[in-house]
Design an enzyme around this catalytic site. Structure first.
Site, PDB file in Angstrom:
ATOM      1  N   HIS A  14       0.059 -62.745  -8.542  1.00 16.28           N
ATOM      2  CA  HIS A  14      -0.418 -62.804  -7.249  1.00 16.28           C
ATOM      3  C   HIS A  14      -1.153 -62.057  -7.042  1.00 16.28           C
ATOM      4  O   HIS A  14      -1.813 -61.534  -5.633  1.00 16.28           O
ATOM      5  CB  HIS A  14       0.701 -63.031  -6.347  1.00 16.28           C
ATOM      6  N   ASN A  15      -1.712 -61.097  -7.810  1.00 14.24           N
ATOM      7  CA  ASN A  15      -2.580 -60.050  -7.706  1.00 14.24           C
ATOM      8  C   ASN A  15      -4.012 -60.304  -8.178  1.00 14.24           C
ATOM      9  O   ASN A  15      -4.199 -60.618  -9.317  1.00 14.24           O
ATOM     10  CB  ASN A  15      -2.084 -58.945  -8.562  1.00 14.24           C
ATOM     11  N   GLY A  17      -6.623 -58.845  -8.392  1.00 16.08           N
ATOM     12  CA  GLY A  17      -7.359 -58.036  -9.588  1.00 16.08           C
ATOM     13  C   GLY A  17      -6.810 -58.257 -10.914  1.00 16.08           C
ATOM     14  O   GLY A  17      -7.630 -58.497 -11.681  1.00 16.08           O
ATOM     15  N   ASP A  74       3.336 -56.998 -16.128  1.00 16.61           N
ATOM     16  CA  ASP A  74       3.850 -56.006 -15.060  1.00 16.61           C
ATOM     17  C   ASP A  74       3.467 -54.610 -15.453  1.00 16.61           C
ATOM     18  O   ASP A  74       3.322 -54.119 -16.821  1.00 16.61           O
ATOM     19  CB  ASP A  74       5.435 -55.774 -15.062  1.00 16.61           C
ATOM     20  N   GLY A 161      -6.408 -51.499  -7.123  1.00 13.59           N
ATOM     21  CA  GLY A 161      -5.325 -50.486  -7.108  1.00 13.59           C
ATOM     22  C   GLY A 161      -5.735 -49.230  -7.375  1.00 13.59           C
ATOM     23  O   GLY A 161      -6.348 -48.515  -6.668  1.00 13.59           O
ATOM     24  N   TYR A 162      -5.221 -48.399  -8.434  1.00 15.24           N
ATOM     25  CA  TYR A 162      -5.303 -46.735  -8.652  1.00 15.24           C
ATOM     26  C   TYR A 162      -6.782 -46.488  -9.312  1.00 15.24           C
ATOM     27  O   TYR A 162      -6.902 -45.278  -9.753  1.00 15.24           O
ATOM     28  CB  TYR A 162      -4.231 -46.394  -9.160  1.00 15.24           C
ATOM     29  N   ASP A 163      -7.354 -47.773  -9.861  1.00 12.49           N
ATOM     30  CA  ASP A 163      -8.519 -47.422 -10.608  1.00 12.49           C
ATOM     31  C   ASP A 163      -9.356 -46.258  -9.958  1.00 12.49           C
ATOM     32  O   ASP A 163      -9.986 -45.599 -11.061  1.00 12.49           O
ATOM     33  CB  ASP A 163      -9.399 -48.878 -10.961  1.00 12.49           C
ATOM     34  N   HIS A 195      -4.968 -50.335 -20.395  1.00 13.11           N
ATOM     35  CA  HIS A 195      -3.671 -50.557 -20.990  1.00 13.11           C
ATOM     36  C   HIS A 195      -3.517 -52.118 -20.653  1.00 13.11           C
ATOM     37  O   HIS A 195      -3.061 -52.642 -21.959  1.00 13.11           O
ATOM     38  CB  HIS A 195      -2.610 -50.097 -19.841  1.00 13.11           C
TER      39      HIS A 195
HETATM   40  P1  ITT Z   1       2.088 -59.381  -9.808  1.00  7.87           P
HETATM   41  O1  ITT Z   1       3.523 -58.935  -9.849  1.00  7.87           O
HETATM   42  O2  ITT Z   1       2.007 -60.730  -8.936  1.00  7.87           O
HETATM   43  O3  ITT Z   1       1.394 -59.607 -10.973  1.00  7.87           O
HETATM   44  P2  ITT Z   1       1.637 -56.915  -8.570  1.00  7.87           P
HETATM   45  O4  ITT Z   1       0.498 -56.309  -7.921  1.00  7.87           O
HETATM   46  O5  ITT Z   1       2.823 -56.956  -7.478  1.00  7.87           O
HETATM   47  O6  ITT Z   1       1.299 -58.280  -8.919  1.00  7.87           O
HETATM   48  P3  ITT Z   1       3.161 -55.178 -10.421  1.00  7.87           P
HETATM   49  O7  ITT Z   1       4.483 -55.243  -9.966  1.00  7.87           O
HETATM   50  O8  ITT Z   1       2.811 -55.203 -11.880  1.00  7.87           O
HETATM   51  O9  ITT Z   1       1.919 -56.381  -9.907  1.00  7.87           O
HETATM   52  O10 ITT Z   1       2.411 -54.038  -9.731  1.00  7.87           O
HETATM   53  C1  ITT Z   1       1.563 -53.079 -10.321  1.00  7.87           C
HETATM   54  C2  ITT Z   1       0.511 -52.102  -9.498  1.00  7.87           C
HETATM   55  O11 ITT Z   1       0.092 -51.135 -10.514  1.00  7.87           O
HETATM   56  C3  ITT Z   1      -0.480 -52.943  -9.173  1.00  7.87           C
HETATM   57  O12 ITT Z   1      -0.396 -53.458  -7.822  1.00  7.87           O
HETATM   58  C4  ITT Z   1      -1.720 -52.085  -9.246  1.00  7.87           C
HETATM   59  O13 ITT Z   1      -1.942 -51.323  -7.972  1.00  7.87           O
HETATM   60  C5  ITT Z   1      -1.313 -51.027 -10.130  1.00  7.87           C
HETATM   61  N1  ITT Z   1      -1.950 -51.505 -11.223  1.00  7.87           N
HETATM   62  C6  ITT Z   1      -1.590 -52.088 -12.374  1.00  7.87           C
HETATM   63  N2  ITT Z   1      -2.520 -52.075 -13.257  1.00  7.87           N
HETATM   64  C7  ITT Z   1      -3.628 -51.642 -12.792  1.00  7.87           C
HETATM   65  C8  ITT Z   1      -5.029 -51.457 -13.135  1.00  7.87           C
HETATM   66  O14 ITT Z   1      -5.521 -51.872 -14.308  1.00  7.87           O
HETATM   67  N3  ITT Z   1      -5.985 -50.575 -12.555  1.00  7.87           N
HETATM   68  C9  ITT Z   1      -5.513 -50.327 -11.328  1.00  7.87           C
HETATM   69  N4  ITT Z   1      -4.078 -50.227 -10.643  1.00  7.87           N
HETATM   70  C10 ITT Z   1      -3.350 -51.132 -11.449  1.00  7.87           C
END
Ligand code: ITT
EC number: 3.6.1.66
Length: 211
Positions: A14-15, A17, A74, A161-163, A195
């Site tokens: 649901h993300n 990005g 994840d 996110g943290y990019d 990653h």
């Molecule tokens: P889903 O579970 O629906 O996939 P989520 O955002 O809740 O979405 P996660 O629980 O895996 O997903 O959380 C991972 C978080 O880590 C995500 O919200 C980002 O903020 C950060 N993250 C992961 N991959 C990233 C990336 O490539 N660049 C920047 N931030 C990242």
């Protein structure tokens, strides 16, 4: 025995990005991808203790609900000077409004509290655990990381996110300053930089037809 992905695949995130990156990574492989959002699927509670189990929880929930193979990621950022935080709680640190400006500021505040000002004290890595689940419970799982250091202030407006805070090793621009193609770092640019791209290369080897 590894299983190949054929036909329709649900992207169980649901993300937005992540969804964009997962679609881009799959595109050259001719997979028909449909997102969890488009199917109106809910978000399961992420009760696992590590990235791998949370990826499986999300993929299995979507595969069962959609009766189709489902692909989940994840991921999160692991900061060495913070004993691995936020790790699997990376999304939760941004709170219900998903405020990553605040989440990055929180990391910076904690790093300063620990006196972590030089790059050698500000090392971190992103982790991506990918899981494909089939409705008959077959699972394929891979995991990869990308190493780097955390910069302040954040740089760039690309990515999510943290990019903007993450400077991958061997590079002069943060993930927030890279196009998604550069962030993936896949051929002809390299063998995988982020990653997620690195984990995807492993997944492609076992589950996708060669490009
Ligand atoms: P889903 O579970 O629906 O996939 P989520 O955002 O809740 O979405 P996660 O629980 O895996 O997903 O959380 C991972 C978080 O880590 C995500 O919200 C980002 O903020 C950060 N993250 C992961 N991959 C990233 C990336 O490539 N660049 C920047 N931030 C990242």
């Amino acid at each position: 025995m590894h299983r190949r992905i054929t036909g329709k695949l649900v992207i169980a995130t649901h993300n937005p990005g992540k969804l964009a990156e997962m679609k881009e990574l799959l595109a050259p492989h001719g997979i028909e991808a449909v997102s969890a959002g488009e199917l109106g699927l809910g978000e399961p509670e992420e009760t696992g203790n590590d990235f791998r189990s949370n990826a499986a929880i999300k993929a299995i929930a979507a595969a069962q609900a959609a009766k189709l193979p489902a692909f989940a990621d994840d991921s999160g950022i692991v900061v060495d000077a913070l004993d691995g935080a936020p790790g699997i709680y990376s999304a939760r640190w941004a709170g219900p409004t998903k405020d990553f400006t605040a989440a990055m500021a929180q990391i910076e505040r904690l790093l300063r509290e620990r006196g972590a000002r030089t790059p050698d004290r500000r090392t971190a890595h992103f982790v991506s655990a990918l899981c494909v689940a089939w409705p008959d419970d077959h699972l394929e799982q891979v995991e990869a990381r990308a190493d780097g250091t955390l910069v302040w202030p954040p740089r760039g407006t690309a990515g999510f996110g943290y990019d903007p805070m993450f400077l991958p090793d061997g590079h002069t621009r943060t993930f927030g300053e890279m196009t998604s193609i550069e962030k993936h770092g896949l051929p002809p640019l390299g063998l995988g930089l982020s990653h997620r791209a690195r984990a995807f290369v492993k997944l492609a080897e076992i589950c996708l037809e060669p490009r």
